[in-house]
Motif scaffolding. Structure first.
Motif, PDB file in Angstrom:
ATOM      1  N   TYR A   1       0.807  -1.220   0.000  1.00 60.06           N
ATOM      2  CA  TYR A   1       0.000   0.000   0.000  1.00 60.06           C
ATOM      3  C   TYR A   1       0.842   1.272   0.000  1.00 60.06           C
ATOM      4  O   TYR A   1       0.317   2.375   0.189  1.00 60.06           O
ATOM      5  N   GLY A   2       2.146   1.132  -0.184  1.00 62.52           N
ATOM      6  CA  GLY A   2       3.024   2.279  -0.362  1.00 62.52           C
ATOM      7  C   GLY A   2       3.394   3.029   0.902  1.00 62.52           C
ATOM      8  O   GLY A   2       3.810   4.189   0.844  1.00 62.52           O
ATOM      9  N   PHE A   3       3.273   2.380   2.076  1.00 65.15           N
ATOM     10  CA  PHE A   3       3.642   3.043   3.323  1.00 65.15           C
ATOM     11  C   PHE A   3       5.137   2.945   3.606  1.00 65.15           C
ATOM     12  O   PHE A   3       5.711   3.837   4.232  1.00 65.15           O
ATOM     13  N   LEU A   4       5.733   1.860   3.200  1.00 67.54           N
ATOM     14  CA  LEU A   4       7.158   1.645   3.454  1.00 67.54           C
ATOM     15  C   LEU A   4       7.831   1.047   2.225  1.00 67.54           C
ATOM     16  O   LEU A   4       7.249   0.162   1.582  1.00 67.54           O
TER      17      LEU A   4
ATOM     18  N   LEU B   1       1.530   8.937   8.095  1.00 69.17           N
ATOM     19  CA  LEU B   1       1.027   8.538   6.775  1.00 69.17           C
ATOM     20  C   LEU B   1      -0.386   7.969   6.874  1.00 69.17           C
ATOM     21  O   LEU B   1      -1.241   8.240   6.027  1.00 69.17           O
ATOM     22  N   LEU B   2      -0.624   7.172   7.918  1.00 69.64           N
ATOM     23  CA  LEU B   2      -1.970   6.624   8.118  1.00 69.64           C
ATOM     24  C   LEU B   2      -2.966   7.748   8.408  1.00 69.64           C
ATOM     25  O   LEU B   2      -4.113   7.700   7.954  1.00 69.64           O
ATOM     26  N   ASN B   3      -2.529   8.750   9.136  1.00 70.53           N
ATOM     27  CA  ASN B   3      -3.378   9.912   9.419  1.00 70.53           C
ATOM     28  C   ASN B   3      -3.788  10.594   8.120  1.00 70.53           C
ATOM     29  O   ASN B   3      -4.957  10.976   7.930  1.00 70.53           O
ATOM     30  N   GLU B   4      -2.842  10.733   7.194  1.00 74.62           N
ATOM     31  CA  GLU B   4      -3.143  11.360   5.908  1.00 74.62           C
ATOM     32  C   GLU B   4      -4.164  10.544   5.126  1.00 74.62           C
ATOM     33  O   GLU B   4      -5.095  11.093   4.529  1.00 74.62           O
TER      34      GLU B   4
ATOM     35  N   LEU C   1      -6.272   8.183   6.301  1.00 79.85           N
ATOM     36  CA  LEU C   1      -7.518   7.858   6.987  1.00 79.85           C
ATOM     37  C   LEU C   1      -8.360   9.081   7.342  1.00 79.85           C
ATOM     38  O   LEU C   1      -9.578   8.986   7.425  1.00 79.85           O
ATOM     39  N   ILE C   2      -7.690  10.221   7.572  1.00 81.86           N
ATOM     40  CA  ILE C   2      -8.416  11.381   8.097  1.00 81.86           C
ATOM     41  C   ILE C   2      -8.401  12.577   7.149  1.00 81.86           C
ATOM     42  O   ILE C   2      -9.428  13.186   6.884  1.00 81.86           O
ATOM     43  N   GLN C   3      -7.233  12.916   6.645  1.00 82.57           N
ATOM     44  CA  GLN C   3      -7.122  14.111   5.812  1.00 82.57           C
ATOM     45  C   GLN C   3      -7.796  13.887   4.451  1.00 82.57           C
ATOM     46  O   GLN C   3      -7.623  12.840   3.841  1.00 82.57           O
ATOM     47  N   ASN C   4      -8.539  14.884   3.997  1.00 79.03           N
ATOM     48  CA  ASN C   4      -9.092  14.762   2.641  1.00 79.03           C
ATOM     49  C   ASN C   4      -8.066  15.249   1.621  1.00 79.03           C
ATOM     50  O   ASN C   4      -7.057  15.855   1.973  1.00 79.03           O
ATOM     51  N   GLN C   5      -8.325  14.992   0.380  1.00 75.80           N
ATOM     52  CA  GLN C   5      -7.352  15.263  -0.675  1.00 75.80           C
ATOM     53  C   GLN C   5      -6.983  16.744  -0.760  1.00 75.80           C
ATOM     54  O   GLN C   5      -5.848  17.101  -1.071  1.00 75.80           O
ATOM     55  N   GLN C   6      -7.942  17.596  -0.428  1.00 77.98           N
ATOM     56  CA  GLN C   6      -7.689  19.039  -0.489  1.00 77.98           C
ATOM     57  C   GLN C   6      -6.590  19.458   0.475  1.00 77.98           C
ATOM     58  O   GLN C   6      -5.744  20.287   0.174  1.00 77.98           O
ATOM     59  N   HIS C   7      -6.615  18.823   1.666  1.00 76.99           N
ATOM     60  CA  HIS C   7      -5.595  19.141   2.666  1.00 76.99           C
ATOM     61  C   HIS C   7      -4.221  18.656   2.249  1.00 76.99           C
ATOM     62  O   HIS C   7      -3.209  19.118   2.779  1.00 76.99           O
ATOM     63  N   LEU C   8      -4.144  17.709   1.315  1.00 70.42           N
ATOM     64  CA  LEU C   8      -2.867  17.143   0.905  1.00 70.42           C
ATOM     65  C   LEU C   8      -2.250  17.880  -0.279  1.00 70.42           C
ATOM     66  O   LEU C   8      -1.267  17.433  -0.848  1.00 70.42           O
TER      67      LEU C   8
ATOM     68  N   ILE D   1       2.285  20.352   3.654  1.00 67.84           N
ATOM     69  CA  ILE D   1       1.210  19.428   3.272  1.00 67.84           C
ATOM     70  C   ILE D   1       0.525  18.959   4.547  1.00 67.84           C
ATOM     71  O   ILE D   1       1.153  18.327   5.407  1.00 67.84           O
ATOM     72  N   ALA D   2      -0.745  19.293   4.690  1.00 69.89           N
ATOM     73  CA  ALA D   2      -1.544  18.933   5.868  1.00 69.89           C
ATOM     74  C   ALA D   2      -0.851  19.370   7.152  1.00 69.89           C
ATOM     75  O   ALA D   2      -0.921  18.706   8.183  1.00 69.89           O
ATOM     76  N   GLY D   3      -0.132  20.493   7.093  1.00 70.80           N
ATOM     77  CA  GLY D   3       0.528  21.034   8.278  1.00 70.80           C
ATOM     78  C   GLY D   3       1.913  20.494   8.527  1.00 70.80           C
ATOM     79  O   GLY D   3       2.538  20.822   9.545  1.00 70.80           O
ATOM     80  N   TYR D   4       2.412  19.663   7.626  1.00 69.24           N
ATOM     81  CA  TYR D   4       3.747  19.075   7.795  1.00 69.24           C
ATOM     82  C   TYR D   4       4.684  19.568   6.697  1.00 69.24           C
ATOM     83  O   TYR D   4       4.268  19.756   5.544  1.00 69.24           O
ATOM     84  N   LEU D   5       5.931  19.771   7.064  1.00 67.03           N
ATOM     85  CA  LEU D   5       6.941  20.279   6.136  1.00 67.03           C
ATOM     86  C   LEU D   5       7.373  19.174   5.178  1.00 67.03           C
ATOM     87  O   LEU D   5       7.718  18.069   5.604  1.00 67.03           O
ATOM     88  N   GLU D   6       7.360  19.494   3.884  1.00 67.34           N
ATOM     89  CA  GLU D   6       7.711  18.511   2.848  1.00 67.34           C
ATOM     90  C   GLU D   6       8.683  19.159   1.871  1.00 67.34           C
ATOM     91  O   GLU D   6       8.574  20.358   1.557  1.00 67.34           O
ATOM     92  N   VAL D   7       9.674  18.385   1.406  1.00 66.75           N
ATOM     93  CA  VAL D   7      10.584  18.920   0.383  1.00 66.75           C
ATOM     94  C   VAL D   7       9.810  19.143  -0.916  1.00 66.75           C
ATOM     95  O   VAL D   7       8.848  18.435  -1.208  1.00 66.75           O
ATOM     96  N   SER D   8      10.243  20.135  -1.683  1.00 73.28           N
ATOM     97  CA  SER D   8       9.564  20.437  -2.949  1.00 73.28           C
ATOM     98  C   SER D   8       9.812  19.359  -3.990  1.00 73.28           C
ATOM     99  O   SER D   8       8.983  19.120  -4.867  1.00 73.28           O
ATOM    100  N   HIS D   9      10.981  18.715  -3.908  1.00 72.39           N
ATOM    101  CA  HIS D   9      11.286  17.588  -4.801  1.00 72.39           C
ATOM    102  C   HIS D   9      12.360  16.737  -4.129  1.00 72.39           C
ATOM    103  O   HIS D   9      13.001  17.149  -3.154  1.00 72.39           O
ATOM    104  N   ASP D  10      12.577  15.543  -4.648  1.00 69.38           N
ATOM    105  CA  ASP D  10      13.454  14.570  -3.991  1.00 69.38           C
ATOM    106  C   ASP D  10      14.938  14.912  -4.044  1.00 69.38           C
ATOM    107  O   ASP D  10      15.742  14.276  -3.358  1.00 69.38           O
TER     108      ASP D  10
END
Length: 881
Positions: A239-242, A322-325, A327-334, A346-355
């Protein structure tokens, strides 16, 4: 399946025996012995866990059929919890559910009772629940712990129809929606973490329930299984979690904890999940750790354990996010919201702009922590970015560490008005701090094997910084108002944080960690372009971080000469402010149980006295006679207010030495004077108790004729009463009366709060002194269970007294009941005079100072006399031990 893993048919024959309970007990013993013999600490015990579960399945099935007879297939016998997962450790609980058919009758009740009683008789200690499907569903809908245990249920024997019916009801999303269940599990984990001070680094960790323990993995499994109806953790990859590499890390860490838990059960022959001192050395040996170049086997073993649980803690954080995203967050929040060119939210968490962000700009590995401090709305770092940080750690190489831009970023993080502790903890958890400060890597997960330091060195260091930060915050101002007020006088808090970061950084290297740490701190300051003035202060604080606590606890701070020496070493009020704050933060971060009102008051008194000395000027030290006269004047004022005549004061004080008026405060002198004036010879020995002194302790005052063994009798009695002696002052008047006072607390560190207890203490002391012996009674002084694992070699050291008034003895030994009494008896045999005692107990280690003289009140200076004292003390203490 081995021959000892009895089949169902084998176990069914047990009931033909005249004593089936004894036969089954023997079978259980044989199976456990077989599992123990075949356990290899280097291999996964998964097969053995399964085998134990299979044996219990066979045993329960045979017993179920025997006791229920024709009714066995109409009810359902179900395994739940860990047993339901077939993960059964040698002495794990056996959790089962007996699911009843609606046609239940009293006859079946008797059969079920017989079945349950049999399980208890054979020693299984099962956790048994009995209910109908409807009852079970109702309970599960109200209680997520019951719902969780049913998520892993497995039919052992009986009605497949009943089992399927319950399974269908439990899996219905309406019972617990994915969102509701996830939030319940998060709340439960938060409460569980708080029981362990929100750290995996505890002295005796719980490998199942503690942060980073097996329960952290199970939480992931439960939430994941409920939402995806997954059969195993391996589906986290699907399911792409790990990625597979992190899944392998998770399974490997779980396997280590399984091995440790299996070893604990086998070693203790019970369901033991705490890694107690009693077993740490044995397990270190079992797992192949050896002493190596001053690095004890047990410290290596615990470091191995802590690194394992920190890895699990980090994976738990990522996966639950990741499960919170999902199970709870809708796509708009992501949807990413750009913050800088390198980072988005993204959903209140810091994310790199690219890898490739960190590859293109390695400094971003520090920038993101600064960004979190400057953006209060951000909740943390997104799991995918945490993964990328871990992967990019090799970019923090020597060139990175020498980069002035990187240095500026790191210092800037320490100078922010908020988030310093949170970000340093994150940097440590993700490996950034150890990569940036290679010296810090040496203390990560390093446990000091004693009862004084209850956290690993890195966790302790971060707790010190957290405590310093709390001094700056209004919401914590009522904890230690004095510290908060002084903190406002420190112009550069970052100097304090840097000193805290380096104060223990040289632990585990051998040698004096304070002086070694000073050199490391100086190199850091130089590399980070700190001013000469700030560098000098930081280095001084690192080198002297123990000075204030040692002076307060081991020297007579009522002596102006001691204060002058300490003030001379400190040199300025600015240095005093910084040292005081670092000292308080350090003690409180070492072991919460070590901090009490007595230590608070001692340090505060030392600070105030030193502040006065520095303000007055070191070239104008307080004269002893000046201090004595001040104390007398103030005491007279107090006594006159209370209606005590000057003549009474003169009579009470006429035989008291200057030492008395130097070492006692005015309020203490007034209290003693009133008591002495009101007493006569028939009242002796007089024993008084003040339940709350200015230092937050309880003072016990004794006035009586001077006789041998008074100190020994008093200390033995107080010890029998379960009191902790903090300080002892011994004054003998010219007409041979003694004025002894003891500062004490209950073993809990609390003052005596019960009037009946106060009366009992005074009566017991008075009786002991009258009879000149301690009455035989049960000693309620509780000896620490852990203390026996930390034997401390006894040492007796003579410390030169520059005033040449007394001889000072430093005695270090293992703390035990009656220690001071034993020392008192030795002094009596030696015929020496005890003037003062400073009592310090650090975990199981007693570090006591005694100020003595010969019978003519002269110091003992000859080596022959000192050697005689040393050998006598060692003889008494060794015979006691």
């Amino acid at each position: 399946m081995t021959e000892l893993l009895f089949s169902e048919a084998d176990l069914a024959h047990v009931f033909l025996d005249t004593n089936p309970v004894a036969v089954v007990k023997q079978a259980i013993i044989k199976v456990n012995e077989s599992l123990k013999l075949r356990f290899n600490p280097n291999h996964s015990p998964a097969g053995l866990l399964n085998e134990k579960a299979q044996f219990i399945d066979n045993l329960l099935t045979a017993s179920w059929k025997h006791f229920l007879g024709d009714h066995a297939n109409k009810q359902a016998l179900i395994a739940t919890g860990g047993y339901g997962r077939s993960e059964l450790f040698p002495y794990s609980d056996i959790d089962i559910l007996m699911l009843l058919n609606q046609d239940f009758s009293d006859n079946i009740q008797d059969r079920l009772s017989g079945f349950s009683n049999f399980l208890w008789d054979i020693g299984l200690k099962p956790g048994i629940s009995t209910c109908f499907v409807s009852e079970c569903v109702a309970l599960a809908s109200q209680d997520q712990t019951i719902f969780t245990s049913l998520l892993e249920m497995r039919l052992i024997n009986g009605s497949t129809q009943l089992y399927s019916e319950l399974q269908q009801e439990i899996s219905a999303s309406k019972l617990w929606s994915s969102e509701r269940y996830f939030l319940a599990k998060m709340s439960e984990q938060e409460q569980r973490y708080s029981k362990y001070y929100d750290t995996a680094y505890n002295l005796e960790p719980n490998i199942k329930e503690g942060p980073g323990g097996l329960r952290d993995i199970q939480v992931i499994s439960w939430v994941f299984k409920h939402h995806y109806n997954a059969q195993s953790l391996r589906e986290l990859i699907k399911y792409g979690f790990l990625p597979k590499s992190e899944y392998d890390d998770l399974v490997s860490a779980r396997d280590i904890l399984w091995r440790l838990r299996f070893a604990l059960h086998s070693t203790t022959n019970r369901c033991e999940d705490r890694l107690l001192f009693d077993y740490q050395r044995e397990l270190a040996s079992l797992f192949g750790f050896l002493d190596h170049e001053g690095n004890p086997d047990v410290e290596q073993f615990m470091q191995f354990f802590f690194k394992t649980v920190v890895n699990i803690e980090r994976l738990n954080e990522m996966l639950l996010q990741l499960l919170n995203e999902r199970l709870i967050q809708n796509q708009q929040h992501l949807t990413p919201t750009p913050i800088t060119a390198s980072f988005s939210s993204i959903a209140g968490y810091l994310e790199v702009s690219h890898d490739e962000v960190f590859q293109e700009n390695p400094l971003a590995l520090l920038e993101l922590f600064l960004l979190l401090q400057q953006s209060p709305s951000l909740k943390g770092i997104r799991a995918s970015t945490i993964r990328l940080i871990r992967k990019s750690l090799p970019l923090i190489d020597e060139d990175f560490r020498q980069n002035k831009a990187a240095n500026s970023l790191f210092i800037n993080i320490l100078r922010q008005p908020r988030g310093i502790t949170h970000q340093l903890k994150r940097m440590n958890r993700y490996g950034v701090l150890a990569a940036y400060l290679p010296d810090f890597a040496n203390i990560v997960a390093r446990m000091q094997y004693d009862l004084f330091h209850i956290y690993t060195v890195d966790e302790h260091t971060l707790f010190v910084i957290r405590n310093l930060r709390r001094f700056a915050l209004n919401r914590h101002s009522q904890e230690l108002p004095f510290c908060n007020n002084i903190f406002l006088l420190t112009p550069k808090p970052d100097v304090l944080y840097i000193a805290a970061l380096f104060h223990d950084i040289a632990k585990g290297r051998g040698g004096d960690h304070s002086s070694l740490g000073e050199k490391i701190a100086l190199n850091f300051c130089k590399q980070h372009d700190l001013s000469r003035q700030d560098s000098k202060l930081i280095a001084w604080l690192v080198r002297n971080h123990l000075l204030m606590s040692m002076t307060a606890q081991r020297r007579d701070i009522s002596d102006p000469d001691i204060i002058h020496d300490f003030a001379s070493h400190v040199g300025s009020i600015q240095y005093l402010n910084y040292l005081y704050l670092l000292t308080v933060a350090d003690i409180r971060a070492t072991n919460p149980s070590l901090w009490n009102s007595w230590k608070d008051s001692l340090l505060k008194d030392l600070y105030i006295a030193t502040h006065r000395a520095l303000h007055r000027g070191l070239q104008h030290p307080v004269d002893r006679s000046e201090r004595i006269n001040d104390n007398k004047k103030e005491a007279r004022r107090e006594l006159l207010k209370l209606g005590i005549a000057k003549k009474t004061m003169t009579q009470s004080w006429q035989h008291l030495s200057d030492d008395y008026f130097l070492r006692y405060s005015a309020d203490e002198i007034a209290w003693h004077t009133i008591a002495i004036a009101a007493s006569n010879e028939d009242d002796l020995p007089m024993v008084l108790l003040r339940p709350q002194t200015q230092r937050g302790s309880v003072e016990i005052f004794i006035f009586t004729r001077d006789e041998a063994q008074i100190f020994s009798i008093c200390t033995a009695t107080l010890d029998h009463l379960g009191l902790t002696i903090l300080d002892a002052r011994i004054i003998t008047s010219e007409d041979q009366y003694v004025l002894n006072s003891f500062q004490v607390l209950e073993q809990s560190g609390e003052p005596i709060a019960d009037l009946y207890r106060e009366v009992h203490i005074c009566d017991a002391l008075r009786q002991s002194l009258k009879e000149k012996k301690v009455r035989a009674s049960k000693n309620i002084h509780k000896q620490s269970r852990q203390a026996k694992h930390f034997p401390i070699e006894t040492s007796v050291t003579f410390i030169e007294d520059t005033s040449n008034k007394h001889t000072t003895i430093e005695l270090i030994t293992t703390d035990h009941a009656g220690l001071l009494s034993t020392i008192g008896r030795a002094f009596t045999e030696l015929g020496i005079h005890l003037h003062d005692a400073k009592v310090t107990t650090i975990g199981s280690r007693a570090e006591d100072m005694f100020y003595i003289s010969d019978q003519n009140s002269q110091p003992i200076n000859t080596e022959a006399e000192r050697q005689h004292i040393r050998s006598t003390l060692l003889r008494y203490l060794n015979s006691k031990n």
